[in-house]
Enzyme design. Structure first.
Site, PDB file in Angstrom:
ATOM      1  N   CYS A 137      -9.211  -0.558   2.675  1.00  0.00           N
ATOM      2  CA  CYS A 137      -9.540  -0.550   4.097  1.00  0.00           C
ATOM      3  C   CYS A 137     -10.698   0.421   4.365  1.00  0.00           C
ATOM      4  O   CYS A 137     -11.810   0.142   3.962  1.00  0.00           O
ATOM      5  CB  CYS A 137      -8.283  -0.248   4.910  1.00  0.00           C
ATOM      6  SG  CYS A 137      -8.386  -0.832   6.601  1.00  0.00           S
ATOM      7  N   GLU A 140      -0.635  -0.808  -0.726  1.00  0.00           N
ATOM      8  CA  GLU A 140       0.267   0.366  -0.768  1.00  0.00           C
ATOM      9  C   GLU A 140       1.335   0.310   0.327  1.00  0.00           C
ATOM     10  O   GLU A 140       2.269   1.097   0.320  1.00  0.00           O
ATOM     11  CB  GLU A 140      -0.555   1.662  -0.679  1.00  0.00           C
ATOM     12  CG  GLU A 140      -0.970   2.118   0.716  1.00  0.00           C
ATOM     13  CD  GLU A 140      -2.119   1.344   1.351  1.00  0.00           C
ATOM     14  OE1 GLU A 140      -2.445   0.231   0.898  1.00  0.00           O
ATOM     15  OE2 GLU A 140      -2.678   1.867   2.352  1.00  0.00           O
ATOM     16  N   HIS A 170      -3.712  -3.878   2.715  1.00  0.00           N
ATOM     17  CA  HIS A 170      -3.078  -2.645   2.211  1.00  0.00           C
ATOM     18  C   HIS A 170      -1.961  -2.928   1.198  1.00  0.00           C
ATOM     19  O   HIS A 170      -0.798  -3.057   1.579  1.00  0.00           O
ATOM     20  CB  HIS A 170      -2.459  -1.887   3.384  1.00  0.00           C
ATOM     21  CG  HIS A 170      -3.453  -1.265   4.302  1.00  0.00           C
ATOM     22  ND1 HIS A 170      -3.879   0.047   4.183  1.00  0.00           N
ATOM     23  CD2 HIS A 170      -4.120  -1.775   5.366  1.00  0.00           C
ATOM     24  CE1 HIS A 170      -4.758   0.318   5.128  1.00  0.00           C
ATOM     25  NE2 HIS A 170      -4.919  -0.765   5.866  1.00  0.00           N
TER      26      HIS A 170
END
Ligand SMILES: NC(=O)CC[C@H](N)C(=O)O
Length: 223
Positions: free
Chosen positions: A87, A197, A195
């Protein structure tokens, strides 16, 4: 594997990526403030987290890309160390010239914050080895400047060299050719807007498609 997470003024996903790296790899990363000039000795993975470095002033990632630590990141990338920009991290990598193209304002001028379906473009990288090319997965997105843009020649080259790591399976932000993530020529630098994560643990995240990116990385670089 020793991992490092860069922290800029305005980063807000640095703890998310730190938690993911610790959960999957078993060891907490070293958090490296952007004003540092050196990375930990023997670092095997550098993560540039999401957020709003310098408040997204000028252009998202433009000021962070000129932070002192980025010289060391560029040197490490040149030596083949994996660098993962998520990002705002992707925005910083394009602004630093480590990846081609630019992340423009989303086509609808809105902030898009939701889970999105992605198609994996290649399994031939340390980031995507645990996925099959063409596989559909889900990661969340949360950004206003995710509209990937590059000239036609660059886009053709990215596609021809198998460097489109991920594409959006449907419309999200107006990105050229639906591109959600791209690899460097040597494949050791990945920037992506979604994302991984935030998709590590089904109980907390509603899915775990992101986990395999980190499992593949730890396997490739050594746990
Ligand atoms: N989650 C993020 O990293 C946000 C990225 C960026 N600052 C944007 O909104 O486009």
């Amino acid at each position: 594997m020793k991992t490092a997470v860069l922290v800029f003024p305005g980063s807000n996903c640095d703890r998310d990526i730190a938690t993911a790296l610790e959960q999957v790899g078993g060891t907490a990363p070293t958090m490296v403030w952007h004003a540092e000039t050196e990375l930990p000795d023997g670092v095997g993975l550098i993560a540039i987290p999401g957020g709003f470095s310098y408040g997204d002033y000028l252009r998202s990632g433009a000021i962070g890309a000129r932070s002192p630590i980025m010289r060391a990141v560029s040197d490490a990338a040149g030596r083949g160390v994996p660098v993962l920009g998520i990002c705002n991290g992707f925005q910083i990598l394009t602004e630093a010239g480590l990846l081609p193209g630019a992340l423009m304002r989303n086509a609808g001028l809105d902030f898009v914050c939701r889970d999105v379906a992605l198609t994996v473009g290649t399994s031939q990288s340390v980031f995507t080895s645990r996925y099959a090319a063409g596989e559909q997965i889900v990661y969340p997105v949360a950004h206003h400047d995710g509209n990937y843009s590059a000239d036609a020649e660059t886009l053709d080259r990215l596609e021809g060299e198998g460097r489109v790591a991920f594409r959006y399976a449907g419309p999200v932000n107006g990105s050229a050719r639906g591109i959600a993530g791209v690899l460097s020529p040597a494949g050791n630098v990945l920037g992506l807007m979604p994302h991984p994560e935030r998709r590590i643990e089904t109980a907390a995240h509603g899915g775990d498609d992101g986990r395999r990116m980190f499992e593949g990385l730890f396997e490739a670089v050594g746990a």
